[in-house]
Design an enzyme around this catalytic site. Structure first.
Site, PDB file in Angstrom:
ATOM      1  N   LYS A 285       0.857  -1.192   0.000  1.00 58.58           N
ATOM      2  CA  LYS A 285       0.000   0.000   0.000  1.00 58.58           C
ATOM      3  C   LYS A 285       0.893   1.243   0.000  1.00 58.58           C
ATOM      4  O   LYS A 285       1.936   1.248   0.651  1.00 58.58           O
ATOM      5  CB  LYS A 285      -0.859   0.028   1.272  1.00 58.58           C
ATOM      6  CG  LYS A 285      -2.029  -0.926   1.268  1.00 58.58           C
ATOM      7  CD  LYS A 285      -2.868  -0.752   2.528  1.00 58.58           C
ATOM      8  CE  LYS A 285      -3.960  -1.793   2.619  1.00 58.58           C
ATOM      9  NZ  LYS A 285      -5.006  -1.660   1.602  1.00 58.58           N
ATOM     10  N   ARG A 359     -10.044 -11.597   1.776  1.00 59.03           N
ATOM     11  CA  ARG A 359     -10.903 -12.634   1.182  1.00 59.03           C
ATOM     12  C   ARG A 359     -10.240 -14.001   1.246  1.00 59.03           C
ATOM     13  O   ARG A 359     -10.916 -15.020   1.260  1.00 59.03           O
ATOM     14  CB  ARG A 359     -11.263 -12.235  -0.256  1.00 59.03           C
ATOM     15  CG  ARG A 359     -10.089 -12.110  -1.175  1.00 59.03           C
ATOM     16  CD  ARG A 359     -10.408 -11.332  -2.438  1.00 59.03           C
ATOM     17  NE  ARG A 359     -10.552  -9.892  -2.185  1.00 59.03           N
ATOM     18  CZ  ARG A 359     -10.904  -9.003  -3.106  1.00 59.03           C
ATOM     19  NH1 ARG A 359     -11.155  -9.410  -4.329  1.00 59.03           N
ATOM     20  NH2 ARG A 359     -11.015  -7.726  -2.807  1.00 59.03           N
TER      21      ARG A 359
HETATM   22  N1  BES Z   1      -8.072  -3.812   4.160  1.00 61.10           N
HETATM   23  C1  BES Z   1      -8.270  -3.434   2.827  1.00 61.10           C
HETATM   24  C2  BES Z   1      -9.608  -2.764   2.571  1.00 61.10           C
HETATM   25  C3  BES Z   1      -9.771  -1.378   3.107  1.00 61.10           C
HETATM   26  C4  BES Z   1      -9.394  -0.287   2.353  1.00 61.10           C
HETATM   27  C5  BES Z   1     -10.341  -1.152   4.329  1.00 61.10           C
HETATM   28  C6  BES Z   1      -9.579   0.995   2.838  1.00 61.10           C
HETATM   29  C7  BES Z   1     -10.521   0.121   4.818  1.00 61.10           C
HETATM   30  C8  BES Z   1     -10.143   1.195   4.057  1.00 61.10           C
HETATM   31  C9  BES Z   1      -8.206  -4.676   1.908  1.00 61.10           C
HETATM   32  O1  BES Z   1      -7.411  -5.701   2.340  1.00 61.10           O
HETATM   33  C10 BES Z   1      -7.667  -4.191   0.603  1.00 61.10           C
HETATM   34  O2  BES Z   1      -6.566  -3.732   0.575  1.00 61.10           O
HETATM   35  N2  BES Z   1      -8.471  -4.282  -0.447  1.00 61.10           N
HETATM   36  C11 BES Z   1      -8.097  -3.807  -1.722  1.00 61.10           C
HETATM   37  C12 BES Z   1      -8.604  -4.808  -2.735  1.00 61.10           C
HETATM   38  C13 BES Z   1      -8.061  -4.576  -4.115  1.00 61.10           C
HETATM   39  C14 BES Z   1      -6.589  -4.880  -4.157  1.00 61.10           C
HETATM   40  C15 BES Z   1      -8.824  -5.485  -5.071  1.00 61.10           C
HETATM   41  C16 BES Z   1      -8.737  -2.433  -1.944  1.00 61.10           C
HETATM   42  O3  BES Z   1      -9.869  -2.242  -1.502  1.00 61.10           O
HETATM   43  O4  BES Z   1      -8.102  -1.580  -2.512  1.00 61.10           O
HETATM   44 ZN    ZN Z   2      -5.374  -5.481   1.764  1.00 61.23          ZN
END
Ligand code: BES
Ligand code: ZN
Ligand code: ZN
Length: 506
Positions: A285, A359
């Site tokens: 991230k 997931r």
């Molecule tokens: N933990 C995050 C989701 C999230 C994002 C929660 C912002 C709270 C605030 C999750 O694990 C994630 O990173 N999801 C990605 C999925 C994508 C790579 C398909 C996302 O939402 O960007």
């Molecule tokens: Zn994530």
């Protein structure tokens, strides 16, 4: 905080601060079109009214929502009048917000407060009104201050509810008060887990703390699966998320069995995403998006809070709670994009983005929960940023394989004044999660419909058509300061009340 009910009250139980309500009434002034506002305080005692009316400025007070007026009785008692607005417009959610606002106004100044309950009772429902008021106060009475060198506890430690209602109603009202406090205490326990720093709350400490917290609760059995056990269970997806971590993965398996079990007793499985920190893994991230990813275990805290409340209330429903705990970190063993990993249920998954890790953990946990043959499975997770895009950051997304279960949960959300909205899982989303080199891939081909596609992925791991609902709390899980009873920053504790309402009726 000590809460006391004082039914059959003839006098105020406090001579320091007394809280009374007033309503607003819009009246048409004679001969004029213009509307004027007048205070309605017919429920006040004669003495109270007399003292109030004696003060000249009191005439300007209209009882408009959130307006306040303070005056003093001859014996020195301070009376705070809180305006609730038009009586027929006031909702239970208003009571929650108003009582939280009042609590925050008084908490640092007064040691004890007497609330004239009858004036805060709406729709003629004493129990529901008391429930909402106590929820508002006890959820506002929360601070995550354990890391400061010195804590400043609220001065307010005693709240008494005075009511003219007959003493015979005490038992029922007392149960409402006690039960409400069990739920809000459980919410605050969950908030503490979410707010704790990731260098302190590792997967292993989280599991230990949960066991410590639930210890001694009647009807509860506990089990923790570590790396060796997860390997035995063939939970390849869960383990792949943990590969880059210095800490063991932990699957916390809790069961609550009520005292009396009949063939009609329902068994509900709750599953929670417990990512104690999500760096994204190799699909790292960006710095700004990584901050606050300690809250990526809020899904597990939500279902744990609900489980805890149900067990402590001794409800007539069997509940299993599965919490999948790990961090998503990077080291030389971390799963790289393009990896193909085998799930517990035998499906292979191409991992194209290691940041879509929740997931993966949930998939194996859902399959594990399915083997327990529950009547329904509900999972809760901070799963996608996309849910904030589609529904805003105040709404919980719900998706699933069974409309009846979804509708029942939507109803519980409505009953408890929590925002929840359904998103579809269509055939095209299922298709988009298919991989050319494995049974599934962990991200869709485009970023559109991201929350639903994640849910489509999850649906492959729910066995035997068990009714299943997925709650995406990525938006609603924290920073819900628009509710007076939630902190501006940090864990909200929302959705627990929805789940408890659902489990009460299961
Ligand atoms: N933990 C995050 C989701 C999230 C994002 C929660 C912002 C709270 C605030 C999750 O694990 C994630 O990173 N999801 C990605 C999925 C994508 C790579 C398909 C996302 O939402 O960007
Ligand atoms: Zn994530
Ligand atoms: Zn995550």
């Amino acid at each position: 905080m000590k809460y006391t009910l004082n039914l059959g009250a003839k006098e105020f139980s406090s001579d320091t601060l007394v809280l009374v309500s007033a309503f607003e009434k819009t009246v048409e002034a004679k001969g004029k079109k213009k509307e004027s506002k007048a205070i309605v305080n017919t429920h006040w005692s004669k003495e109270l009214k007399a003292s109030f009316e004696n003060i000249k400025t009191a005439a300007d007070f209209t009882g408009a929502a959130t307006s306040t007026y303070t005056f003093h009785l001859e014996n020195g008692t301070t009376v705070l009048v809180y305006g609730l607005g038009e009586k027929k417009e006031v909702t239970f959610e208003d009571l929650r917000n108003h009582s939280a606002t009042i609590f925050k106004q008084l908490a640092t100044t007064y040691k004890e407060v007497a609330i004239q309950l009858d004036g805060f009772t709406i729709k003629n429902k004493a129990d529901e009104s008391l429930n909402a008021i106590v929820e508002g106060i006890s959820l506002a009475d929360y601070k995550f201050d354990r890391h400061f060198k010195t804590q400043t506890p609220a001065k307010l430690t005693e709240i008494t509810f005075d009511s003219a209602a007959k003493k015979t109603g005490l038992k029922k009202l007392q149960k409402t008060l006690d039960d409400t406090l069990v739920v809000t205490e459980s919410i605050n326990v969950g908030r503490n887990f979410v707010n704790e720093a990731p260098n302190i709350l590792r997967s292993t400490t989280y599991a230990k703390e949960v066991l410590k917290d639930i210890k001694g609760t009647k009807g509860v059995k506990t089990k923790v699966l570590g790396r060796a056990e997860l390997k035995k269970e063939k939970m390849g997806l869960f383990l792949s998320v943990n590969d880059g971590s210095a800490y063991e993965p932990q699957l916390v398996h809790l069961t609550y069995t009520p005292t009396k079990v009949t063939k009609n007793t329902k068994h509900i499985a709750l599953v929670g995403k417990g990512l104690v920190f999500d760096t994204g893994g190799y699909s790292l991230k960006p710095g700004g998006s990584m901050v606050n990813m300690k809250f990526d275990m809020a899904g597990s805290a939500t279902v744990y809070s609900a489980f805890r409340a149900v067990a402590k209330l001794g409800l007539d429903v069997k509940v299993t709670c599965i919490l999948g705990m790990t961090d998503n970190a990077v080291n030389e063993h971390a799963t790289m994009p393009d990896a193909i990993v085998k799930a517990r249920n035998g499906l292979s998954v191409e991992i194209l983005n290691t940041d879509a890790e929740g997931r993966l953990v949930l998939a194996d946990c859902l399959d594990y929960a399915s083997d327990l043959k529950p009547d329904a499975i509900i999972d809760s997770a901070t799963l996608t940023g996309a849910v904030l895009v589609s529904l805003g950051n105040q709404v919980c997304g719900i998706m699933g394989n069974n409309q009846k279960l979804t509708d029942t949960l939507l109803k519980s959300a409505k009953n408890t004044d929590e925002y929840m909205w359904q998103l579809p899982i269509i055939k095209e989303f299922h298709d988009d999660m298919k991989s050319p080199v494995a049974d599934l891939k962990n991200i869709g081909g485009s970023r559109f419909g991201g929350s639903s596609k994640a849910a489509a992925f999850l649906s492959n791991f729910v066995k035997n058509d068990i009714p299943w609902a997925h709650l995406d709390i990525a938006g609603i899980g924290d920073s819900q300061g628009h509710k007076s009873y939630c902190p501006t920053k940090g864990a909200s504790g929302l959705i627990v009340r929805t789940l408890v309402d659902y489990l009460k009726k299961a």
